[in-house]
Motif scaffolding. Structure first.
Motif, PDB file in Angstrom:
ATOM      1  N   SER A   1      -4.048  -7.415  29.111  1.00  0.00           N
ATOM      2  CA  SER A   1      -5.285  -6.508  28.790  1.00  0.00           C
ATOM      3  C   SER A   1      -5.976  -6.748  27.698  1.00  0.00           C
ATOM      4  CB  SER A   1      -3.657  -5.692  28.631  1.00  0.00           C
ATOM      5  OG  SER A   1      -3.143  -6.458  27.181  1.00  0.00           O
TER       6      SER A   1
ATOM      7  N   GLU B   1      -8.515  -4.509  24.694  1.00  0.00           N
ATOM      8  CA  GLU B   1      -9.111  -3.628  23.276  1.00  0.00           C
ATOM      9  C   GLU B   1     -10.648  -3.498  23.151  1.00  0.00           C
ATOM     10  OE1 GLU B   1      -7.886  -3.340  19.128  1.00  0.00           O
ATOM     11  OE2 GLU B   1      -6.143  -3.865  20.753  1.00  0.00           O
TER      12      GLU B   1
ATOM     13  N   ASN C   1      -7.934   7.673  22.981  1.00  0.00           N
ATOM     14  CA  ASN C   1      -6.797   7.801  22.667  1.00  0.00           C
ATOM     15  C   ASN C   1      -6.157   6.683  23.950  1.00  0.00           C
ATOM     16  OD1 ASN C   1      -6.121   8.726  20.475  1.00  0.00           O
ATOM     17  ND2 ASN C   1      -6.555  10.738  21.852  1.00  0.00           N
ATOM     18  N   ASN C   2      -4.953   6.174  24.607  1.00  0.00           N
ATOM     19  CA  ASN C   2      -4.282   5.499  24.905  1.00  0.00           C
ATOM     20  C   ASN C   2      -3.347   7.037  25.695  1.00  0.00           C
ATOM     21  OD1 ASN C   2      -5.744   3.056  25.481  1.00  0.00           O
ATOM     22  ND2 ASN C   2      -5.365   2.788  23.519  1.00  0.00           N
ATOM     23  N   TYR C   3      -3.410   6.627  26.942  1.00  0.00           N
ATOM     24  CA  TYR C   3      -1.189   7.453  27.660  1.00  0.00           C
ATOM     25  C   TYR C   3      -1.115   6.574  28.480  1.00  0.00           C
ATOM     26  CZ  TYR C   3      -3.774  11.650  25.468  1.00  0.00           C
ATOM     27  OH  TYR C   3      -3.871  12.586  23.961  1.00  0.00           O
TER      28      TYR C   3
ATOM     29  N   LEU D   1      -1.085   3.656  32.774  1.00  0.00           N
ATOM     30  CA  LEU D   1      -0.656   2.261  32.493  1.00  0.00           C
ATOM     31  C   LEU D   1       0.294   2.094  34.126  1.00  0.00           C
ATOM     32  CD1 LEU D   1      -1.455   1.901  29.216  1.00  0.00           C
ATOM     33  CD2 LEU D   1      -3.453   0.989  30.629  1.00  0.00           C
TER      34      LEU D   1
ATOM     35  N   ALA E   1      -7.922   0.491  33.619  1.00  0.00           N
ATOM     36  CA  ALA E   1      -6.925   1.210  32.529  1.00  0.00           C
ATOM     37  C   ALA E   1      -6.903  -0.224  31.180  1.00  0.00           C
ATOM     38  CB  ALA E   1      -6.004   2.110  32.411  1.00  0.00           C
ATOM     39  N   ARG E   2      -5.577  -1.209  31.425  1.00  0.00           N
ATOM     40  CA  ARG E   2      -5.153  -1.899  30.230  1.00  0.00           C
ATOM     41  C   ARG E   2      -6.375  -3.136  30.116  1.00  0.00           C
ATOM     42  NH1 ARG E   2      -3.927  -6.335  33.812  1.00  0.00           N
ATOM     43  NH2 ARG E   2      -3.650  -6.006  36.016  1.00  0.00           N
TER      44      ARG E   2
ATOM     45  N   LEU F   1      -8.645  -0.366  26.606  1.00  0.00           N
ATOM     46  CA  LEU F   1      -7.456  -0.245  26.227  1.00  0.00           C
ATOM     47  C   LEU F   1      -8.558   0.583  24.827  1.00  0.00           C
ATOM     48  CD1 LEU F   1      -4.846  -1.607  26.140  1.00  0.00           C
ATOM     49  CD2 LEU F   1      -4.369   0.596  27.176  1.00  0.00           C
ATOM     50  N   LYS F   2      -7.926   1.948  24.385  1.00  0.00           N
ATOM     51  CA  LYS F   2      -9.120   2.757  22.991  1.00  0.00           C
ATOM     52  C   LYS F   2      -8.711   1.997  21.999  1.00  0.00           C
ATOM     53  CE  LYS F   2     -10.917   5.575  26.253  1.00  0.00           C
ATOM     54  NZ  LYS F   2     -10.471   4.538  27.639  1.00  0.00           N
TER      55      LYS F   2
ATOM     56  N   ARG G   1       1.392   9.505  24.151  1.00  0.00           N
ATOM     57  CA  ARG G   1       0.120   7.985  23.643  1.00  0.00           C
ATOM     58  C   ARG G   1       0.610   7.112  22.896  1.00  0.00           C
ATOM     59  NH1 ARG G   1      -3.491  11.350  18.957  1.00  0.00           N
ATOM     60  NH2 ARG G   1      -3.409  12.739  20.107  1.00  0.00           N
ATOM     61  N   TRP G   2      -0.242   6.294  23.395  1.00  0.00           N
ATOM     62  CA  TRP G   2      -0.244   4.821  22.685  1.00  0.00           C
ATOM     63  C   TRP G   2      -1.584   5.283  22.026  1.00  0.00           C
ATOM     64  CZ3 TRP G   2      -0.972  -0.163  25.983  1.00  0.00           C
ATOM     65  CH2 TRP G   2      -0.683  -1.300  25.411  1.00  0.00           C
TER      66      TRP G   2
END
Length: 223
Positions: A93, A95, A100-102, A106, A111-112, A115-116, A143-144
């Motif tokens: 992964s 960033e 925001n990440n959800y 993933l 997406a990975r 990462l935001k 949310r992550w």
């Protein structure tokens, strides 16, 4: 051990021993080729991967036997070479940009590797704490939240543009612990980004084919 604005190996050793993960940020914090470094974009992926990304990962893993560096942080938020990083197979992964990440999106590869995060710059503790509150109250999904800063200045020292200080960081840690962590309602999990990603992968890809329940047995006599 470069020192100065860079962390030394001794400082990294202390953080690693305290439970922090160590991520790859390239050997020399390379930019997009306009500031004296070349090859960061896909056209120079051989230079980037072999001379910047891979050696940094190797150095981290050699320093900490048994630890696998699976997370990457793009220097200067430059993701133009994202596809090169993805195809290299070096990391799980990465960033970069604000947002925001959800976790339900993933472990999609696209997406990975995008990462935001939020930028923990300055001393605006109310803003920083609001991130945790908004994440806890988010109704759009799980949310992550990732928070990022470049440096942490001692005590209440006025931080630089891309830094914070110990007092502010500690106040934020206390806020999330006593509100949403084990010291509060215990509804949020706090961990390094690589550990979170490992969990997301296990959750998404593990298959439980059968479940057995233990047979009740007579408890041993007590004294």
């Amino acid at each position: 051990d470069w020192g100065g604005s860079y962390m030394t190996w001794s400082e990294l050793d202390a953080m690693f021993a305290a439970g922090w993960s160590i991520f790859n940020h390239t050997v020399g914090h390379v930019d997009d080729g306009t500031g004296g470094y070349s090859g960061i974009r896909c056209s120079g992926s051989v230079y980037t991967i072999e001379n910047q990304v891979a050696p940094a990962k190797a150095a981290i893993e050699a320093r900490y036997p048994g630890y696998i560096c699976t997370h990457y942080v793009y220097p200067y938020n430059d993701m133009v070479y994202k596809s090169c990083l993805m195809s290299s197979g070096l990391h799980l992964s990465a960033e970069s940009v604000i947002g925001n990440n959800y976790v339900d999106t993933l472990p999609s590869e696209n997406a990975r590797f995008e990462l935001k995060r939020e930028q923990f710059y300055g001393t605006n503790i109310n803003l920083f704490n609001s991130w945790a509150t908004n994440a806890a109250n988010d109704t759009n999904g799980t949310r992550w939240l990732i928070a990022f800063t470049h440096g942490v200045q001692p005590g209440t020292t006025t931080p630089g543009t891309y830094d914070t200080n110990q007092s502010t960081l500690q106040a934020h840690i206390d806020f999330i612990y006593y509100n949403y962590g084990a010291g509060g309602n215990n509804t949020m999990w706090f961990a390094p980004a690589d550990e979170v990603m490992h969990y997301v992968f296990h959750r998404a890809l593990s298959v439980i084919s059968s479940v057995s329940t233990p047979t009740n047995t007579t408890p041993p006599p007590t004294a």
